[in-house]
Motif scaffolding. Structure first.
Motif, PDB file in Angstrom:
ATOM      1  N   ARG A   2      41.186 -11.561  30.358  1.00 43.07           N
ATOM      2  CA  ARG A   2      41.629 -11.563  28.963  1.00 43.07           C
ATOM      3  C   ARG A   2      43.093 -11.991  28.887  1.00 43.07           C
ATOM      4  O   ARG A   2      43.936 -11.435  29.593  1.00 43.07           O
ATOM      5  CB  ARG A   2      41.454 -10.157  28.402  1.00 43.07           C
ATOM      6  CG  ARG A   2      41.762 -10.070  26.949  1.00 43.07           C
ATOM      7  CD  ARG A   2      41.361  -8.701  26.418  1.00 43.07           C
ATOM      8  NE  ARG A   2      41.744  -8.625  25.043  1.00 43.07           N
ATOM      9  CZ  ARG A   2      42.635  -7.774  24.564  1.00 43.07           C
ATOM     10  NH1 ARG A   2      43.210  -6.904  25.353  1.00 43.07           N
ATOM     11  NH2 ARG A   2      42.940  -7.779  23.296  1.00 43.07           N
ATOM     12  N   PRO A   3      43.412 -12.975  28.039  1.00 40.96           N
ATOM     13  CA  PRO A   3      44.821 -13.395  27.916  1.00 40.96           C
ATOM     14  C   PRO A   3      45.662 -12.296  27.271  1.00 40.96           C
ATOM     15  O   PRO A   3      45.195 -11.551  26.424  1.00 40.96           O
ATOM     16  CB  PRO A   3      44.754 -14.628  27.029  1.00 40.96           C
ATOM     17  CG  PRO A   3      43.467 -14.522  26.310  1.00 40.96           C
ATOM     18  CD  PRO A   3      42.526 -13.733  27.181  1.00 40.96           C
ATOM     19  N   SER A   4      46.903 -12.211  27.698  1.00 44.15           N
ATOM     20  CA  SER A   4      47.783 -11.172  27.171  1.00 44.15           C
ATOM     21  C   SER A   4      48.502 -11.673  25.919  1.00 44.15           C
ATOM     22  O   SER A   4      48.825 -12.856  25.781  1.00 44.15           O
ATOM     23  CB  SER A   4      48.804 -10.758  28.220  1.00 44.15           C
ATOM     24  OG  SER A   4      49.698 -11.812  28.477  1.00 44.15           O
ATOM     25  N   VAL A   5      48.745 -10.760  25.014  1.00 46.15           N
ATOM     26  CA  VAL A   5      49.415 -11.100  23.753  1.00 46.15           C
ATOM     27  C   VAL A   5      50.843 -11.594  23.992  1.00 46.15           C
ATOM     28  O   VAL A   5      51.239 -12.605  23.415  1.00 46.15           O
ATOM     29  CB  VAL A   5      49.386  -9.892  22.786  1.00 46.15           C
ATOM     30  CG1 VAL A   5      50.213 -10.166  21.547  1.00 46.15           C
ATOM     31  CG2 VAL A   5      47.953  -9.555  22.411  1.00 46.15           C
ATOM     32  N   PRO A   6      51.641 -10.927  24.844  1.00 38.76           N
ATOM     33  CA  PRO A   6      52.999 -11.452  25.068  1.00 38.76           C
ATOM     34  C   PRO A   6      53.001 -12.859  25.663  1.00 38.76           C
ATOM     35  O   PRO A   6      53.843 -13.680  25.299  1.00 38.76           O
ATOM     36  CB  PRO A   6      53.619 -10.450  26.043  1.00 38.76           C
ATOM     37  CG  PRO A   6      52.842  -9.198  25.862  1.00 38.76           C
ATOM     38  CD  PRO A   6      51.460  -9.638  25.507  1.00 38.76           C
ATOM     39  N   PRO A  37      54.745 -10.840   8.491  1.00 40.36           N
ATOM     40  CA  PRO A  37      53.761  -9.768   8.286  1.00 40.36           C
ATOM     41  C   PRO A  37      52.414 -10.045   8.961  1.00 40.36           C
ATOM     42  O   PRO A  37      51.694  -9.129   9.318  1.00 40.36           O
ATOM     43  CB  PRO A  37      53.602  -9.695   6.773  1.00 40.36           C
ATOM     44  CG  PRO A  37      54.866 -10.273   6.230  1.00 40.36           C
ATOM     45  CD  PRO A  37      55.249 -11.340   7.193  1.00 40.36           C
ATOM     46  N   LEU A  38      52.087 -11.316   9.131  1.00 41.85           N
ATOM     47  CA  LEU A  38      50.839 -11.666   9.798  1.00 41.85           C
ATOM     48  C   LEU A  38      50.823 -11.147  11.234  1.00 41.85           C
ATOM     49  O   LEU A  38      49.770 -10.732  11.735  1.00 41.85           O
ATOM     50  CB  LEU A  38      50.632 -13.180   9.777  1.00 41.85           C
ATOM     51  CG  LEU A  38      49.334 -13.689  10.367  1.00 41.85           C
ATOM     52  CD1 LEU A  38      48.142 -13.147   9.580  1.00 41.85           C
ATOM     53  CD2 LEU A  38      49.322 -15.199  10.373  1.00 41.85           C
ATOM     54  N   ALA A  39      51.969 -11.133  11.888  1.00 41.67           N
ATOM     55  CA  ALA A  39      52.049 -10.593  13.250  1.00 41.67           C
ATOM     56  C   ALA A  39      51.717  -9.108  13.254  1.00 41.67           C
ATOM     57  O   ALA A  39      51.023  -8.622  14.159  1.00 41.67           O
ATOM     58  CB  ALA A  39      53.438 -10.839  13.830  1.00 41.67           C
ATOM     59  N   LEU A  40      52.173  -8.375  12.250  1.00 45.23           N
ATOM     60  CA  LEU A  40      51.853  -6.949  12.166  1.00 45.23           C
ATOM     61  C   LEU A  40      50.363  -6.728  11.922  1.00 45.23           C
ATOM     62  O   LEU A  40      49.752  -5.837  12.510  1.00 45.23           O
ATOM     63  CB  LEU A  40      52.665  -6.292  11.048  1.00 45.23           C
ATOM     64  CG  LEU A  40      54.172  -6.234  11.246  1.00 45.23           C
ATOM     65  CD1 LEU A  40      54.821  -5.611  10.019  1.00 45.23           C
ATOM     66  CD2 LEU A  40      54.522  -5.450  12.487  1.00 45.23           C
ATOM     67  N   VAL A  41      49.781  -7.538  11.066  1.00 48.76           N
ATOM     68  CA  VAL A  41      48.349  -7.424  10.791  1.00 48.76           C
ATOM     69  C   VAL A  41      47.544  -7.729  12.054  1.00 48.76           C
ATOM     70  O   VAL A  41      46.610  -6.998  12.408  1.00 48.76           O
ATOM     71  CB  VAL A  41      47.943  -8.365   9.634  1.00 48.76           C
ATOM     72  CG1 VAL A  41      46.439  -8.417   9.484  1.00 48.76           C
ATOM     73  CG2 VAL A  41      48.604  -7.930   8.346  1.00 48.76           C
ATOM     74  N   GLY A  46      44.195  -5.987  16.515  1.00 51.54           N
ATOM     75  CA  GLY A  46      44.004  -5.947  17.960  1.00 51.54           C
ATOM     76  C   GLY A  46      43.941  -4.526  18.487  1.00 51.54           C
ATOM     77  O   GLY A  46      43.109  -4.196  19.337  1.00 51.54           O
ATOM     78  N   MET A  47      44.805  -3.652  17.980  1.00 51.70           N
ATOM     79  CA  MET A  47      44.797  -2.264  18.403  1.00 51.70           C
ATOM     80  C   MET A  47      43.518  -1.557  17.957  1.00 51.70           C
ATOM     81  O   MET A  47      42.954  -0.736  18.689  1.00 51.70           O
ATOM     82  CB  MET A  47      46.022  -1.539  17.850  1.00 51.70           C
ATOM     83  CG  MET A  47      47.311  -1.994  18.473  1.00 51.70           C
ATOM     84  SD  MET A  47      48.760  -1.323  17.658  1.00 51.70           S
ATOM     85  CE  MET A  47      48.682   0.368  18.164  1.00 51.70           C
ATOM     86  N   MET A  48      43.023  -1.898  16.782  1.00 49.67           N
ATOM     87  CA  MET A  48      41.818  -1.276  16.271  1.00 49.67           C
ATOM     88  C   MET A  48      40.605  -1.641  17.148  1.00 49.67           C
ATOM     89  O   MET A  48      39.807  -0.787  17.508  1.00 49.67           O
ATOM     90  CB  MET A  48      41.571  -1.733  14.837  1.00 49.67           C
ATOM     91  CG  MET A  48      40.406  -1.072  14.169  1.00 49.67           C
ATOM     92  SD  MET A  48      40.258  -1.488  12.434  1.00 49.67           S
ATOM     93  CE  MET A  48      39.934  -3.239  12.505  1.00 49.67           C
ATOM     94  N   ARG A  53      36.593  -0.590  22.038  1.00 50.24           N
ATOM     95  CA  ARG A  53      36.015  -1.010  23.316  1.00 50.24           C
ATOM     96  C   ARG A  53      36.139   0.065  24.381  1.00 50.24           C
ATOM     97  O   ARG A  53      35.317   0.152  25.252  1.00 50.24           O
ATOM     98  CB  ARG A  53      36.709  -2.284  23.815  1.00 50.24           C
ATOM     99  CG  ARG A  53      36.341  -3.491  23.010  1.00 50.24           C
ATOM    100  CD  ARG A  53      36.951  -4.710  23.645  1.00 50.24           C
ATOM    101  NE  ARG A  53      37.060  -5.763  22.658  1.00 50.24           N
ATOM    102  CZ  ARG A  53      37.906  -6.761  22.716  1.00 50.24           C
ATOM    103  NH1 ARG A  53      38.736  -6.835  23.708  1.00 50.24           N
ATOM    104  NH2 ARG A  53      37.944  -7.665  21.797  1.00 50.24           N
ATOM    105  N   ALA A  54      37.182   0.861  24.307  1.00 47.67           N
ATOM    106  CA  ALA A  54      37.436   1.854  25.357  1.00 47.67           C
ATOM    107  C   ALA A  54      36.570   3.069  25.268  1.00 47.67           C
ATOM    108  O   ALA A  54      35.637   3.292  24.701  1.00 47.67           O
ATOM    109  CB  ALA A  54      38.879   2.312  25.287  1.00 47.67           C
TER     110      ALA A  54
END
Length: 54
Positions: A2-6, A37-41, A46-48, A53-54
């Protein structure tokens, strides 16, 4: 794998600066001021999905 967000974020920022150096006038400050704001959304979505999945 999985590619990382950073990593993706660094690639996108690098591409924006490269395009600006190549002559494309992107007005990076205006882009950031408009779309931050799109980055926050995206981070929230992504966190949701990560928690499901976990």
């Amino acid at each position: 794998m999985r590619p990382s967000v950073p990593g993706i974020l660094l690639i996108v920022i690098g591409l924006l600066f490269l395009l600006r150096n190549l002559g494309f006038d992107l007005h990076l400050g205006e882009l950031f001021a408009t779309w931050w704001p799109l980055a926050l959304v995206a981070l929230g979505v992504g966190m949701m999905f990560k928690n499901r999945r976990a």
